[in-house]
Design a protein around this motif. Structure first.
Motif, PDB file in Angstrom:
ATOM      1  N   MET A  26      50.468  34.510   6.848  1.00  0.00           N
ATOM      2  CA  MET A  26      49.545  33.440   7.139  1.00  0.00           C
ATOM      3  C   MET A  26      48.613  33.249   5.949  1.00  0.00           C
ATOM      4  SD  MET A  26      46.480  33.168   9.985  1.00  0.00           S
ATOM      5  CE  MET A  26      47.532  33.592  11.316  1.00  0.00           C
ATOM      6  N   ILE A  27      48.340  32.004   5.658  1.00  0.00           N
ATOM      7  CA  ILE A  27      47.388  31.645   4.609  1.00  0.00           C
ATOM      8  C   ILE A  27      46.304  30.802   5.260  1.00  0.00           C
ATOM      9  CG2 ILE A  27      47.057  30.421   2.428  1.00  0.00           C
ATOM     10  CD1 ILE A  27      50.080  30.942   1.897  1.00  0.00           C
ATOM     11  N   VAL A  28      45.059  31.169   5.014  1.00  0.00           N
ATOM     12  CA  VAL A  28      43.934  30.479   5.632  1.00  0.00           C
ATOM     13  C   VAL A  28      42.949  30.060   4.545  1.00  0.00           C
ATOM     14  CG1 VAL A  28      42.045  30.639   7.304  1.00  0.00           C
ATOM     15  CG2 VAL A  28      44.184  31.888   7.723  1.00  0.00           C
ATOM     16  N   PHE A  29      42.542  28.814   4.611  1.00  0.00           N
ATOM     17  CA  PHE A  29      41.489  28.300   3.736  1.00  0.00           C
ATOM     18  C   PHE A  29      40.290  27.971   4.604  1.00  0.00           C
ATOM     19  CE2 PHE A  29      39.620  24.160   2.244  1.00  0.00           C
ATOM     20  CZ  PHE A  29      38.748  24.732   1.334  1.00  0.00           C
ATOM     21  N   ILE A  30      39.138  28.531   4.253  1.00  0.00           N
ATOM     22  CA  ILE A  30      37.883  28.231   4.942  1.00  0.00           C
ATOM     23  C   ILE A  30      37.037  27.405   3.990  1.00  0.00           C
ATOM     24  CG2 ILE A  30      35.784  29.139   6.014  1.00  0.00           C
ATOM     25  CD1 ILE A  30      38.140  30.055   7.609  1.00  0.00           C
ATOM     26  N   GLY A  31      36.883  26.140   4.294  1.00  0.00           N
ATOM     27  CA  GLY A  31      36.046  25.258   3.506  1.00  0.00           C
ATOM     28  C   GLY A  31      34.674  25.140   4.143  1.00  0.00           C
ATOM     29  N   SER A  32      33.695  24.837   3.324  1.00  0.00           N
ATOM     30  CA  SER A  32      32.341  24.662   3.853  1.00  0.00           C
ATOM     31  C   SER A  32      31.471  24.026   2.785  1.00  0.00           C
ATOM     32  CB  SER A  32      31.734  26.008   4.253  1.00  0.00           C
ATOM     33  OG  SER A  32      31.528  26.814   3.114  1.00  0.00           O
ATOM     34  N   PHE A  33      30.348  23.508   3.227  1.00  0.00           N
ATOM     35  CA  PHE A  33      29.342  23.028   2.297  1.00  0.00           C
ATOM     36  C   PHE A  33      28.595  24.247   1.733  1.00  0.00           C
ATOM     37  CE2 PHE A  33      29.586  19.120   4.988  1.00  0.00           C
ATOM     38  CZ  PHE A  33      29.937  18.241   3.981  1.00  0.00           C
ATOM     39  N   PRO A  34      27.977  24.097   0.565  1.00  0.00           N
ATOM     40  CA  PRO A  34      27.190  25.211   0.013  1.00  0.00           C
ATOM     41  C   PRO A  34      26.106  25.664   0.991  1.00  0.00           C
ATOM     42  CG  PRO A  34      27.461  23.472  -1.623  1.00  0.00           C
ATOM     43  CD  PRO A  34      27.987  22.931  -0.328  1.00  0.00           C
ATOM     44  N   GLY A  35      25.923  26.974   1.066  1.00  0.00           N
ATOM     45  CA  GLY A  35      24.872  27.536   1.908  1.00  0.00           C
ATOM     46  C   GLY A  35      25.326  27.997   3.274  1.00  0.00           C
ATOM     47  N   LEU A  54      32.053  35.291   5.663  1.00  0.00           N
ATOM     48  CA  LEU A  54      32.920  35.079   6.816  1.00  0.00           C
ATOM     49  C   LEU A  54      34.385  35.355   6.450  1.00  0.00           C
ATOM     50  CD1 LEU A  54      32.287  32.961   9.648  1.00  0.00           C
ATOM     51  CD2 LEU A  54      34.430  32.367   8.598  1.00  0.00           C
ATOM     52  N   CYS A  55      34.808  34.925   5.265  1.00  0.00           N
ATOM     53  CA  CYS A  55      36.180  35.181   4.793  1.00  0.00           C
ATOM     54  C   CYS A  55      36.452  36.671   4.688  1.00  0.00           C
ATOM     55  CB  CYS A  55      36.425  34.514   3.446  1.00  0.00           C
ATOM     56  SG  CYS A  55      36.775  32.762   3.556  1.00  0.00           S
ATOM     57  N   LYS A  56      35.499  37.416   4.144  1.00  0.00           N
ATOM     58  CA  LYS A  56      35.665  38.866   4.019  1.00  0.00           C
ATOM     59  C   LYS A  56      35.866  39.507   5.395  1.00  0.00           C
ATOM     60  CE  LYS A  56      32.903  39.780  -0.108  1.00  0.00           C
ATOM     61  NZ  LYS A  56      31.708  40.473  -0.610  1.00  0.00           N
ATOM     62  N   THR A  57      35.035  39.116   6.337  1.00  0.00           N
ATOM     63  CA  THR A  57      35.124  39.669   7.688  1.00  0.00           C
ATOM     64  C   THR A  57      36.457  39.302   8.336  1.00  0.00           C
ATOM     65  OG1 THR A  57      32.726  39.521   7.919  1.00  0.00           O
ATOM     66  CG2 THR A  57      33.998  39.754   9.947  1.00  0.00           C
ATOM     67  N   LEU A  58      36.838  38.041   8.239  1.00  0.00           N
ATOM     68  CA  LEU A  58      38.110  37.605   8.823  1.00  0.00           C
ATOM     69  C   LEU A  58      39.299  38.298   8.160  1.00  0.00           C
ATOM     70  CD1 LEU A  58      37.480  33.808   9.383  1.00  0.00           C
ATOM     71  CD2 LEU A  58      38.175  35.445  11.139  1.00  0.00           C
ATOM     72  N   ALA A  59      39.236  38.481   6.853  1.00  0.00           N
ATOM     73  CA  ALA A  59      40.325  39.162   6.138  1.00  0.00           C
ATOM     74  C   ALA A  59      40.525  40.565   6.711  1.00  0.00           C
ATOM     75  CB  ALA A  59      40.018  39.233   4.644  1.00  0.00           C
ATOM     76  N   LEU A  60      39.449  41.279   6.907  1.00  0.00           N
ATOM     77  CA  LEU A  60      39.539  42.635   7.468  1.00  0.00           C
ATOM     78  C   LEU A  60      40.083  42.609   8.897  1.00  0.00           C
ATOM     79  CD1 LEU A  60      36.185  44.177   6.174  1.00  0.00           C
ATOM     80  CD2 LEU A  60      38.499  44.826   5.496  1.00  0.00           C
ATOM     81  N   LEU A  65      41.877  40.302  10.398  1.00  0.00           N
ATOM     82  CA  LEU A  65      43.214  39.721  10.543  1.00  0.00           C
ATOM     83  C   LEU A  65      44.264  40.408   9.669  1.00  0.00           C
ATOM     84  CD1 LEU A  65      42.174  35.947  10.507  1.00  0.00           C
ATOM     85  CD2 LEU A  65      42.772  37.337  12.513  1.00  0.00           C
ATOM     86  N   GLY A  66      43.841  41.355   8.863  1.00  0.00           N
ATOM     87  CA  GLY A  66      44.778  42.052   7.986  1.00  0.00           C
ATOM     88  C   GLY A  66      45.288  41.180   6.847  1.00  0.00           C
ATOM     89  N   LEU A  67      44.426  40.297   6.352  1.00  0.00           N
ATOM     90  CA  LEU A  67      44.779  39.410   5.241  1.00  0.00           C
ATOM     91  C   LEU A  67      44.075  39.868   3.968  1.00  0.00           C
ATOM     92  CD1 LEU A  67      44.286  35.960   7.043  1.00  0.00           C
ATOM     93  CD2 LEU A  67      46.449  37.145   6.631  1.00  0.00           C
ATOM     94  N   ARG A  68      44.651  39.513   2.836  1.00  0.00           N
ATOM     95  CA  ARG A  68      43.958  39.736   1.570  1.00  0.00           C
ATOM     96  C   ARG A  68      42.858  38.689   1.447  1.00  0.00           C
ATOM     97  NH1 ARG A  68      46.811  38.256  -2.812  1.00  0.00           N
ATOM     98  NH2 ARG A  68      48.153  36.933  -1.565  1.00  0.00           N
TER      99      ARG A  68
END
Length: 157
Positions: free
Chosen positions: A1-10, A16-22, A24-27
């Motif tokens: 699975m490949i996930v892109f999390i987009g957001s506005f600055p701030g 959130l990506c770091k937490t989800l990676a851990l 979900l077992g993703l890099r």
């Protein structure tokens, strides 16, 4: 699975990506790691790096430049109002809200210029590009993560 999390600055998408990676077992392929290849404006190198990562699979990133180019990713956007984002940045960086608002706006303008220079569009956010758009203004970090996890679980089935 490949996930892109987009957001506005701030919006603290990196955290959130770091937490989800851990969870979900993703890099976690950091925005900075991908985008360091574009200095000085070497967009072809960036494109190649993104293609390499996409071939490897199983990663999450918050790089908007990558998100625009990823073909196989689940794309999620975390939407948040300007004032909310400025308040979050103000608390994190211990700066006045007005300075945080200005910093967020400058980063957004800079990103739009970069997107345009890389021929990846001239809008920061276009809802049609995303599989899920969440307004996170009234959500805790845990609630946001739980909603994303549930969404990813449902679309995999």
């Amino acid at each position: 699975m490949i996930v892109f999390i987009g957001s506005f600055p701030g919006t603290e998408a990196k955290k959130l990506c770091k937490t989800l990676a851990l969870r979900l077992g993703l890099r976690h392929v950091q925005k900075e790691e991908l985008e360091k290849s574009i200095k000085p404006k070497n967009f072809e190198a960036l494109k190649q790096k993104i293609q390499e990562e996409e071939k490897k699979g199983n990663f999450i990133t918050n790089s908007i430049l990558a998100g625009r180019q990823l073909q196989k990713a689940v794309k999620i956007f975390l939407n948040s109002g300007k004032k909310t984002r400025a308040k979050m940045l103000s608390e994190i960086e211990k700066i006045p809200v007005a300075a945080a608002l200005e910093k967020n706006e400058e980063e957004e303008k800079s990103t739009v210029k970069l997107l345009s220079a890389a021929s990846l569009g001239s809008e920061y956010f276009n809802a049609e590009e995303f599989d899920l758009v969440l307004n996170i203004d009234k959500l805790s970090e845990d609630s946001t993560i739980a909603l994303i996890e549930k969404f990813l679980e449902k679309i995999q089935k």
